[in-house]
Scaffold this motif. Structure first.
Motif, short mmCIF file in Angstrom:
data_model
loop_
_atom_site.label_atom_id
_atom_site.label_comp_id
_atom_site.label_asym_id
_atom_site.label_seq_id
_atom_site.Cartn_x
_atom_site.Cartn_y
_atom_site.Cartn_z
N TYR A 118 18.00 -56.79 77.58
CA TYR A 118 17.71 -55.36 77.71
C TYR A 118 17.84 -54.67 76.36
O TYR A 118 18.56 -55.13 75.47
CB TYR A 118 18.67 -54.71 78.72
CG TYR A 118 20.11 -54.70 78.27
CD1 TYR A 118 20.65 -53.61 77.59
CD2 TYR A 118 20.94 -55.81 78.49
CE1 TYR A 118 21.97 -53.61 77.16
CE2 TYR A 118 22.26 -55.82 78.06
CZ TYR A 118 22.77 -54.72 77.39
OH TYR A 118 24.07 -54.72 76.95
N ALA A 119 17.14 -53.57 76.21
CA ALA A 119 17.21 -52.75 74.99
C ALA A 119 16.57 -51.41 75.29
O ALA A 119 15.85 -51.25 76.29
CB ALA A 119 16.48 -53.43 73.83
N VAL A 120 16.83 -50.42 74.44
CA VAL A 120 16.15 -49.13 74.60
C VAL A 120 14.73 -49.25 74.06
O VAL A 120 14.45 -50.02 73.14
CB VAL A 120 16.90 -47.99 73.89
CG1 VAL A 120 18.30 -47.83 74.45
CG2 VAL A 120 16.96 -48.23 72.38
N TYR A 121 13.83 -48.50 74.66
CA TYR A 121 12.44 -48.48 74.23
C TYR A 121 12.27 -47.53 73.05
O TYR A 121 12.79 -46.40 73.05
CB TYR A 121 11.56 -48.02 75.39
CG TYR A 121 10.13 -47.69 75.00
CD1 TYR A 121 9.17 -48.68 74.90
CD2 TYR A 121 9.76 -46.37 74.72
CE1 TYR A 121 7.87 -48.38 74.53
CE2 TYR A 121 8.46 -46.06 74.36
CZ TYR A 121 7.51 -47.07 74.26
OH TYR A 121 6.23 -46.76 73.90
N GLY A 122 11.54 -47.99 72.03
CA GLY A 122 11.22 -47.13 70.90
C GLY A 122 12.44 -46.51 70.28
O GLY A 122 13.41 -47.18 69.95
N THR A 123 12.41 -45.17 70.16
CA THR A 123 13.55 -44.43 69.59
C THR A 123 14.29 -43.63 70.66
O THR A 123 15.01 -42.68 70.36
CB THR A 123 13.05 -43.47 68.48
OG1 THR A 123 12.09 -42.56 69.05
CG2 THR A 123 12.43 -44.24 67.33
N ASP A 124 14.11 -44.01 71.92
CA ASP A 124 14.75 -43.30 73.03
C ASP A 124 16.27 -43.39 72.94
O ASP A 124 16.82 -44.29 72.29
CB ASP A 124 14.29 -43.87 74.37
CG ASP A 124 12.88 -43.45 74.73
OD1 ASP A 124 12.22 -42.83 73.87
OD2 ASP A 124 12.43 -43.75 75.85
N THR A 150 25.02 -50.32 79.92
CA THR A 150 24.42 -49.24 79.12
C THR A 150 23.59 -49.84 77.99
O THR A 150 24.10 -50.66 77.21
CB THR A 150 25.49 -48.32 78.54
OG1 THR A 150 26.21 -47.70 79.61
CG2 THR A 150 24.86 -47.23 77.68
N ALA A 151 22.33 -49.45 77.93
CA ALA A 151 21.45 -49.86 76.84
C ALA A 151 21.47 -48.77 75.77
O ALA A 151 21.13 -47.62 76.05
CB ALA A 151 20.04 -50.08 77.36
N SER A 152 21.88 -49.13 74.57
CA SER A 152 21.94 -48.15 73.49
C SER A 152 21.37 -48.69 72.18
O SER A 152 21.28 -47.97 71.20
CB SER A 152 23.39 -47.71 73.25
OG SER A 152 24.21 -48.83 72.95
N SER A 153 20.97 -49.97 72.18
CA SER A 153 20.47 -50.61 70.98
C SER A 153 18.98 -50.92 71.11
O SER A 153 18.48 -51.16 72.21
CB SER A 153 21.23 -51.92 70.72
OG SER A 153 20.65 -52.66 69.68
N THR A 154 18.29 -50.93 69.98
CA THR A 154 16.88 -51.32 69.97
C THR A 154 16.71 -52.83 69.85
O THR A 154 15.59 -53.33 69.82
CB THR A 154 16.14 -50.63 68.81
OG1 THR A 154 16.79 -50.97 67.57
CG2 THR A 154 16.14 -49.12 68.98
N THR A 155 17.82 -53.56 69.77
CA THR A 155 17.80 -55.02 69.74
C THR A 155 18.11 -55.56 71.12
O THR A 155 19.04 -55.07 71.78
CB THR A 155 18.83 -55.56 68.74
OG1 THR A 155 18.54 -55.06 67.44
CG2 THR A 155 18.82 -57.09 68.70
#
Length: 461
Positions: A118-124, A150-155
Motif C-alpha cells: 500500500y502507498a498514498v497516491y500521487g501527492t495525496d 495508515t498509508a502516509s508514504s509514497t513508497t
C-alpha cells in the motif's frame, strides 16, 4: 522494477495453524450498495496473489471487474495505471473516500495471513484502511483483528493481517479515513490456512510433524500462544515460527524450513517494519529502533531463505524476526553461514533450521551495549544456529537418524570475530545447556541423544 506473479501459487502442504489471538468485532450486515448482487459461486482452492495486472476499470462508480484471481467489486475504486499510481508492474488498485475492494468469490482453503502492498497516491495526504472477512458468502463481515493501517508514504509498504481461519472465506478492504485522499493497493496475497510457503505448525505449544513444516524438529522452549506467556510467546508468521520475548523485544528462537521451493528470484524487499499484530499493549519494535546504536537489524530467518514469493520475503523483515547484531557478525560470519546453508539446498538437500540468541551485552561498531531503543530491546551476548541436513525426499522426520548431519554454531555478538563460521562450531548439547531448550523434542530419544553430541566438520564435509 520487479516483475509480479499473476498465476496461482500451488498449494504445497496441509497444515494446522494457531488460532488468531486478536478478537473480531461483531458481524455487521453488508451494505448492498457496496457489493455486487450477482450470484457468487466461484471458489478458489489455492493460495493466490492478485496483482491487478489484468482487467480494466477507469471510473470510481461501483462495478465488478474480472481479475486474474476472479471477479471483484470495486466501489469508489478503480484500476490505476498513471505515473502517480504506486505499483509493482503497470497497474494497482486505487481507492478514495470510503471505497472498498471486495472479492465476489470465496477461497475454500481458509486463510492464515493476508498481505498487501500500500502507498498514498500521487501527492495525496494520509489515509487509513482495514481488512474485513466473511465466512458466509458475503452476507456479513467481521474486521480482521483490531488494527487499522495508515498509508502516509509514497513508497509501497507491506501490511500483514493474521487471519488463521479455516473454511470458505472472502475478503473486503475498506478505506476508513482520509476523505478524498487516495490509496494504492497492490499484490493482494492470501496464504491458505492449510498451507504456507515454507510450512506452518499446529496450534498451542505443539508442532507439526508433516514434511516441510517450520517446526518439524519440535518446540524448543514449549512456547505457547497465550499472552500470559509473554516472554515465551509462540507466533506463527507463516514463513517461520518464533518464540517471542516481549520484555526483551527480540525472539528467543526462530524455526524454519528451506527446500528448493523456498528459493526463487524475488528481490530483497528491505521492508523493515513493526509487527502490528502483536497483542494489544505490547511494545512494537520499529524499523528505526536500532538507529545509531552500532548494531545491525540482524535477521533470524534470512531474507535470502525466502525468495519464492514477495509475501514470503517481506515477512522476514518484521522487526520481531530481528536481533541487534554486531555488523561484522551479521554481514560476514553469519552471512557466510546462511549462504552455506542455501548451497546445501541447491545441491539436492533440504534443511531444517533453528536460530536463537541469549545473554545480555554485545559489542557493535559504536562500542558495547546491553540494550537499545531506550531499554526496550536487549542486545544478546551470543547468537546460535542449528541446521539439520537431509537429502530431498519424503517422510522427513523418519529419515532423520543418528547418521544425519547436524551443524551447530554459537558466536559471540561482537564486531571482532572471525569471518569463518566454522571457527564457532559447537554441539547442540552445548547450546541446550546455555539456553535450557530441548531442540529435537520430536525425534526419538535415541536419535536425539546421538545428534546432540555430534560436532560437525564444517565445509570439509
Amino acid at each position: 522494477m520487479q516483475l509480479k506473479r499473476s498465476s496461482f501459487v500451488l498449494l504445497i502442504s496441509s497444515l494446522l495453524l494457531i488460532s488468531c489471538q486478536k478478537s473480531l468485532v461483531s458481524p455487521i450486515p453488508t451494505d448492498p450498495a457496496t457489493i455486487s448482487t450477482k450470484a457468487k459461486t466461484q471458489t478458489v482452492v489455492q493460495t493466490f496473489d492478485e496483482d491487478f495486472e489484468s482487467g480494466s476499470k477507469t471510473g470510481y462508480a461501483a462495478a465488478d471487474v474480472t481479475l486474474n484471481s476472479g471477479s471483484w467489486n470495486l466501489d469508489d475504486a478503480l484500476i490505476g495505471t498513471s505515473t502517480s499510481d504506486r505499483k509493482n508492474g503497470s497497474r494497482s488498485a486505487r481507492i478514495r473516500n470510503t471505497g472498498t475492494l471486495s472479492m465476489n468469490f470465496d477461497v475454500s482453503t481458509g486463510a492464515s495471513t493476508v498481505t498487501m502492498n500500500y502507498a498514498v497516491y500521487g501527492t495525496d495526504g494520509s489515509s487509513a484502511f482495514q481488512l474485513w472477512v466473511s465466512s458466509n458468502g458475503g452476507s456479513s463481515y467481521t474486521q480482521v483483528g483490531s488494527i487499522e493501517i495508515t498509508a502516509s508514504s509514497t513508497t509501497l509498504n507491506a501490511a500483514t493481517f493474521n487471519v488463521n481461519q479455516s473454511g470458505s472465506l472472502r475478503f473486503q478492504l475498506r478505506k476508513t479515513s482520509g476523505g478524498t485522499n487516495r490509496i494504492n493497493i497492490d499484490d493482494f496475497t492470501i496464504n491458505s490456512f492449510d498451507s504456507g510457503s515454507g510450512g506452518g505448525t499446529g496450534g498451542g505449544s505443539g508442532s507439526s510433524t508433516a514434511d516441510n513444516t517450520n517446526l518439524l524438529l519440535g518446540n524448543p522452549s514449549a512456547a505457547t500462544s497465550s499472552t500470559a506467556n509473554a516472554d515465551n510467546y509462540l507466533i506463527d508468521q507463516t514463513y517461520f515460527i518464533e518464540s517471542y520475548n516481549r520484555d526483551k523485544g527480540v525472539p528467543n528462537w526462530v524455526s524454519w524450513y528451506v527446500g528448493s521451493t523456498s528459493l526463487g528470484s524475488i528481490n530483497r524487499s528491505n521492508d523493515f517494519r513493526a509487527d502490528t499484530n502483536l497483542p494489544a499493549g505490547w511494545y512494537e519494535v520499529s524499523n528505526t529502533s536500532y538507529s545509531g546504536s552500532g548494531f545491525d537489524r540482524g535477521h533470524n530467518c534470512p531474507s535470502a531463505d525466502r525468495t519464492s514469493t514477495t509475501a514470503a520475503n517481506q515477512a522476514t523483515f518484521l522487526m520481531d524476526n530481528m536481533i541487534p547484531q554486531a555488523p561484522n557478525n551479521n554481514e560476514h560470519t553469519w552471512a557466510n553461514l546462511e549462504a552455506y546453508g542455501r548451497t546445501l539446498v541447491t545441491a539436492g538437500n533440504e534443511i531444517y533450521v533453528v536460530m536463537g540468541s541469549y545473554g545480555s551485552g554485545g559489542t557493535g561498531s559504536a562500542g558495547s551495549a546491553t540494550t537499545v531503543d531506550g531499554g526496550h530491546v536487549v542486545v544478546p551476548s551470543n547468537i546460535w544456529k542449528v541446521i539439520v541436513v537431509i537429502p530431498n525426499g519424503n517422510n522427513d522426520l523418519s529419515r532423520i537418524t543418528t547418521d544425519t548431519r547436524v551443524i551447530a554454531v554459537n558466536t559471540p555478538n561482537i564486531n571482532t570475530l572471525s569471518t569463518d563460521w566454522t571457527q564457532y562450531i559447537t554441539t547442540v548439547k552445548d547450546i541446550e545447556n546455555a539456553t535450557g531448550y530441548t531442540l529435537f523434542s520430536n525425534l526419538p530419544a535415541s536419535v536425539r541423544t546421538a545428534l546432540e553430541t555430534k560436532r560437525d566438520a564444517g565445509t570439509a564435509n
